[in-house]
Design a protein around this motif. Structure first.
Motif, PDB file in Angstrom:
ATOM      1  N   SER A   2      -8.795  -7.642  -7.521  1.00 62.03           N
ATOM      2  CA  SER A   2      -8.094  -7.350  -8.765  1.00 62.03           C
ATOM      3  C   SER A   2      -6.906  -8.291  -8.938  1.00 62.03           C
ATOM      4  O   SER A   2      -6.577  -9.072  -8.056  1.00 62.03           O
ATOM      5  CB  SER A   2      -7.642  -5.891  -8.769  1.00 62.03           C
ATOM      6  N   ASP A   4      -3.455 -10.025  -8.923  1.00 61.36           N
ATOM      7  CA  ASP A   4      -2.367 -10.053  -7.931  1.00 61.36           C
ATOM      8  C   ASP A   4      -2.726  -9.360  -6.626  1.00 61.36           C
ATOM      9  O   ASP A   4      -1.855  -8.897  -5.906  1.00 61.36           O
ATOM     10  CB  ASP A   4      -1.089  -9.417  -8.501  1.00 61.36           C
ATOM     11  N   LEU A   6      -3.827  -6.497  -6.127  1.00 60.42           N
ATOM     12  CA  LEU A   6      -3.414  -5.107  -6.150  1.00 60.42           C
ATOM     13  C   LEU A   6      -4.484  -4.261  -6.814  1.00 60.42           C
ATOM     14  O   LEU A   6      -5.114  -4.686  -7.776  1.00 60.42           O
ATOM     15  CB  LEU A   6      -2.104  -4.930  -6.941  1.00 60.42           C
ATOM     16  N   GLU A   7      -4.690  -3.050  -6.328  1.00 64.26           N
ATOM     17  CA  GLU A   7      -5.596  -2.101  -6.956  1.00 64.26           C
ATOM     18  C   GLU A   7      -4.910  -1.578  -8.204  1.00 64.26           C
ATOM     19  O   GLU A   7      -3.718  -1.304  -8.206  1.00 64.26           O
ATOM     20  CB  GLU A   7      -5.895  -0.956  -5.985  1.00 64.26           C
ATOM     21  N   PHE A   8      -5.638  -1.470  -9.308  1.00 58.64           N
ATOM     22  CA  PHE A   8      -5.013  -0.919 -10.497  1.00 58.64           C
ATOM     23  C   PHE A   8      -5.981  -0.085 -11.305  1.00 58.64           C
ATOM     24  O   PHE A   8      -7.188  -0.207 -11.201  1.00 58.64           O
ATOM     25  CB  PHE A   8      -4.401  -2.023 -11.368  1.00 58.64           C
ATOM     26  N   ASP A   9      -5.415   0.806 -12.092  1.00 56.69           N
ATOM     27  CA  ASP A   9      -6.153   1.661 -12.993  1.00 56.69           C
ATOM     28  C   ASP A   9      -5.335   1.718 -14.277  1.00 56.69           C
ATOM     29  O   ASP A   9      -4.111   1.763 -14.234  1.00 56.69           O
ATOM     30  CB  ASP A   9      -6.302   3.057 -12.378  1.00 56.69           C
ATOM     31  N   GLN A  15      -0.449   1.152 -16.485  1.00 60.13           N
ATOM     32  CA  GLN A  15      -1.233   0.789 -15.305  1.00 60.13           C
ATOM     33  C   GLN A  15      -0.705   1.467 -14.051  1.00 60.13           C
ATOM     34  O   GLN A  15       0.498   1.710 -13.918  1.00 60.13           O
ATOM     35  CB  GLN A  15      -1.189  -0.721 -15.084  1.00 60.13           C
ATOM     36  N   ARG A  17      -0.783   0.694 -10.019  1.00 64.63           N
ATOM     37  CA  ARG A  17      -1.096  -0.355  -9.046  1.00 64.63           C
ATOM     38  C   ARG A  17      -0.806   0.140  -7.641  1.00 64.63           C
ATOM     39  O   ARG A  17       0.242   0.720  -7.391  1.00 64.63           O
ATOM     40  CB  ARG A  17      -0.272  -1.600  -9.323  1.00 64.63           C
ATOM     41  N   ALA A  19      -0.548  -1.422  -3.879  1.00 64.17           N
ATOM     42  CA  ALA A  19      -0.503  -2.641  -3.063  1.00 64.17           C
ATOM     43  C   ALA A  19      -1.359  -2.467  -1.808  1.00 64.17           C
ATOM     44  O   ALA A  19      -1.444  -1.367  -1.259  1.00 64.17           O
ATOM     45  CB  ALA A  19       0.936  -2.950  -2.671  1.00 64.17           C
ATOM     46  N   GLU A  67     -11.260  -3.749  -7.207  1.00 64.69           N
ATOM     47  CA  GLU A  67     -10.774  -2.876  -8.277  1.00 64.69           C
ATOM     48  C   GLU A  67     -11.068  -1.409  -8.009  1.00 64.69           C
ATOM     49  O   GLU A  67     -10.282  -0.548  -8.372  1.00 64.69           O
ATOM     50  CB  GLU A  67     -11.361  -3.310  -9.619  1.00 64.69           C
TER      51      GLU A  67
END
Length: 134
Positions: A2, A4, A6-9, A15, A17, A19, A67
Motif C-alpha cells: 500500500s 507509503d 502502510l496499511e490503510f482503509d 483514512q 493507517r 504502520a 492493503e
C-alpha cells in the motif's frame, strides 16, 4: 504494497493507517505470550537499544504488509525441554489471531525461525550472581 508501506482503509470520515511497526509489536508481544518462548532474537542494533534502556518490542519480527493481508517472520529463542513443533504452532496461532483481531488484516503466513534454546539453570545462576553483586 500500500501507499507509503502502510496499511490503510478508507471510511466516510477519512483514512485509517497502520504502520508495519505496529504489526511487528503486536506479533512480538503475541509470540512472547506463548509458554516455551524464552524471547525474541533480533539484530545487533536492537540489542544495543535494549542495553541503552530502549526496549524494542518488534525485535525479531519482520512483516510484509499489503492493503488487506500481511505475512510475518519471527525469530525466536525457546526454552530447553519443550516440544519445539508444538510451541511453534501455538506461536503461529496466537500471532495470527492477535494481528487479525487488532488490525483486521488477513494473516496469510506466520513463519517461525528457532534461532536458539535457553537453559533455565543458566538463567538462575546468572540471577544468583546478579543478586550477589548488589
Amino acid at each position: 504494497m500500500s501507499i507509503d508501506n502502510l496499511e490503510f482503509d478508507v471510511t466516510e470520515m477519512g483514512q485509517i493507517r497502520i504502520a508495519p511497526e505496529v504489526i511487528e509489536i503486536i506479533a512480538g508481544l503475541a509470540a512472547t505470550e506463548v509458554r516455551g518462548i524464552a524471547g525474541m532474537s533480533g539484530s545487533v542494533a536492537g540489542g544495543i537499544a535494549e542495553l541503552l534502556g530502549r526496549k524494542n518490542l518488534g525485535k525479531g519480527v519482520k512483516v510484509e504488509v499489503g492493503e488487506k493481508q500481511c505475512a510475518v517472520d519471527l525469530s525466536v529463542v525457546m526454552e530447553f525441554g519443550i516440544k519445539i513443533q508444538e510451541v511453534a504452532h501455538e506461536v503461529q496461532t496466537n500471532v495470527k489471531r492477535a494481528i487479525e483481531n487488532m488490525t483486521g488484516l488477513e494473516v496469510v503466513e506466520v513463519n517461525v525461525h528457532v534461532l536458539g534454546v535457553t537453559f533455565k539453570t543458566e538463567e538462575k545462576e546468572e540471577e544468583a550472581v546478579t543478586h550477589r553483586l548488589r
